[in-house]
Enzyme design. Sequence first.
Site, mmCIF file in Angstrom:
data_model
loop_
_atom_site.group_PDB
_atom_site.id
_atom_site.type_symbol
_atom_site.label_atom_id
_atom_site.label_comp_id
_atom_site.label_asym_id
_atom_site.label_seq_id
_atom_site.Cartn_x
_atom_site.Cartn_y
_atom_site.Cartn_z
ATOM 1 N N GLU A 31 0.817 -1.215 0.000
ATOM 2 C CA GLU A 31 0.000 0.000 0.000
ATOM 3 C C GLU A 31 0.853 1.268 0.000
ATOM 4 O O GLU A 31 0.381 2.344 0.364
ATOM 5 C CB GLU A 31 -0.929 -0.011 1.219
ATOM 6 C CG GLU A 31 -1.898 -1.175 1.228
ATOM 7 C CD GLU A 31 -2.686 -1.260 2.521
ATOM 8 O OE1 GLU A 31 -3.602 -0.449 2.719
ATOM 9 O OE2 GLU A 31 -2.360 -2.129 3.348
ATOM 10 N N SER A 50 -5.941 -3.226 1.800
ATOM 11 C CA SER A 50 -6.392 -2.695 0.517
ATOM 12 C C SER A 50 -6.776 -3.796 -0.467
ATOM 13 O O SER A 50 -6.755 -3.595 -1.675
ATOM 14 C CB SER A 50 -5.322 -1.782 -0.107
ATOM 15 O OG SER A 50 -5.097 -0.677 0.724
ATOM 16 N N ASP A 79 -14.663 -2.794 9.734
ATOM 17 C CA ASP A 79 -15.380 -3.126 8.503
ATOM 18 C C ASP A 79 -16.377 -4.256 8.756
ATOM 19 O O ASP A 79 -16.067 -5.232 9.449
ATOM 20 C CB ASP A 79 -14.397 -3.545 7.413
ATOM 21 C CG ASP A 79 -13.443 -2.411 7.043
ATOM 22 O OD1 ASP A 79 -13.819 -1.239 7.242
ATOM 23 O OD2 ASP A 79 -12.332 -2.703 6.558
ATOM 24 N N GLU A 93 -12.934 -7.129 9.727
ATOM 25 C CA GLU A 93 -11.598 -6.791 10.204
ATOM 26 C C GLU A 93 -11.610 -5.364 10.741
ATOM 27 O O GLU A 93 -12.590 -4.632 10.566
ATOM 28 C CB GLU A 93 -10.556 -6.921 9.094
ATOM 29 C CG GLU A 93 -10.799 -6.027 7.896
ATOM 30 C CD GLU A 93 -9.805 -6.291 6.777
ATOM 31 O OE1 GLU A 93 -8.963 -5.401 6.545
ATOM 32 O OE2 GLU A 93 -9.863 -7.371 6.158
ATOM 33 N N ASN A 126 -8.978 -1.719 11.343
ATOM 34 C CA ASN A 126 -7.847 -1.033 10.727
ATOM 35 C C ASN A 126 -7.368 0.055 11.677
ATOM 36 O O ASN A 126 -8.132 0.959 12.023
ATOM 37 C CB ASN A 126 -8.301 -0.434 9.388
ATOM 38 C CG ASN A 126 -7.160 0.078 8.544
ATOM 39 O OD1 ASN A 126 -6.285 0.765 9.038
ATOM 40 N ND2 ASN A 126 -7.184 -0.241 7.265
ATOM 41 N N SER A 154 -10.929 7.803 0.532
ATOM 42 C CA SER A 154 -10.998 6.947 1.716
ATOM 43 C C SER A 154 -12.306 7.118 2.483
ATOM 44 O O SER A 154 -13.007 8.132 2.364
ATOM 45 C CB SER A 154 -9.809 7.226 2.642
ATOM 46 O OG SER A 154 -8.598 6.846 2.027
#
Length: 353
Positions: free
Chosen positions: A13, A187, A296, A308, A310, A319
Amino acid sequence: MKIVVLSGGRSTERNVSLSSGVKISNALRSKGYEVANIDSFLGIDVKEDQIDGLFKTEPEDESKLVIDDEVLTDDKINALRTDGTRGLLGKNVLKVCQHADMVYLGLHGEDGENGKMQAVLDVFDIRYTGSGTLASAITMDKKFSKEVFVQNKIKTAKFVATKTSKITKEEIPFGFPMVVKPSNGGSSVGTHIINDESELQAMTADALRFDNEALIEEYIKGREFSVAVVDGQVLPAIEIVVDTGWYDFQHKFTENTVTHFVTPPENLDEDIHLEMQEVALKTFESLSMTSYGRVDFLVRDRDIYVMEANTLPGMTPLSLMPREAETVGISYPDLCDKIIKSKLRYYEELGKN
């Protein structure tokens, strides 16, 4: 106040992070901070008595915000460093960070989010944004984070982890379709939907190109949402709607006409939305995340699944977290400022104990 924004780094990323770094730097400058935007992997050739001159208040050229959709491997990134040095940090990065009041981690992906960078900064008593070393490491590793979800009765997709592509369907306690992804990654790089046994080993092998362990999950067909938490405030959910395909790297970071974002979400029962926000906060606390982060979700019927979390959500023009913040009147510069101030309070509280 002097702020170093660390961006770039060494991960798949990298290009996303470079985009975030420019935008974050300019946002902080607009709030009155003196900012030095440094590529953490390439570093900078600067003498000790020149370091303070790196901190500037005038904005950078935002044409750098265009993200190349090439997936960078470690070999390609390592080849960018031509000064003969090795390791996590490029030349003079640590020295520059020691001249700052706070390091804003604009990094994404493995070496930015897996706890390595946080550990180095902790060792040198350098303050930084986001979660600490342990929370970053656990959250970045999808297998370990999902085990935390299970322990805390947070609903998540069934899963198995594998370090070999030779896995067979008999070793997996759920059927097709499935999702395979690197255990440490982001990502959606190296992520695939597996529809039948003929794809299983090839898709798993591709995921293992980006990490030494892959996670295979049951495929949950549902609506996709994300919920950010900033300084204790749970933001409204954002729904990601992809007309064709799925929310992969290209859909996330390149302009297209088939990806739509809806926040606050429409046609979603308010009790489901509120429950999702509650689960986001529970997930945040279960993983011991600090200051800010994003969780998420997939929602199937009325079932809410955490996929998950982040610890360093993307801050590019496309974003999710900045879009959620804007919904409740938090501008992009205010969001960056809030992230810094919330972590400063955290350090102040630590000093009082």
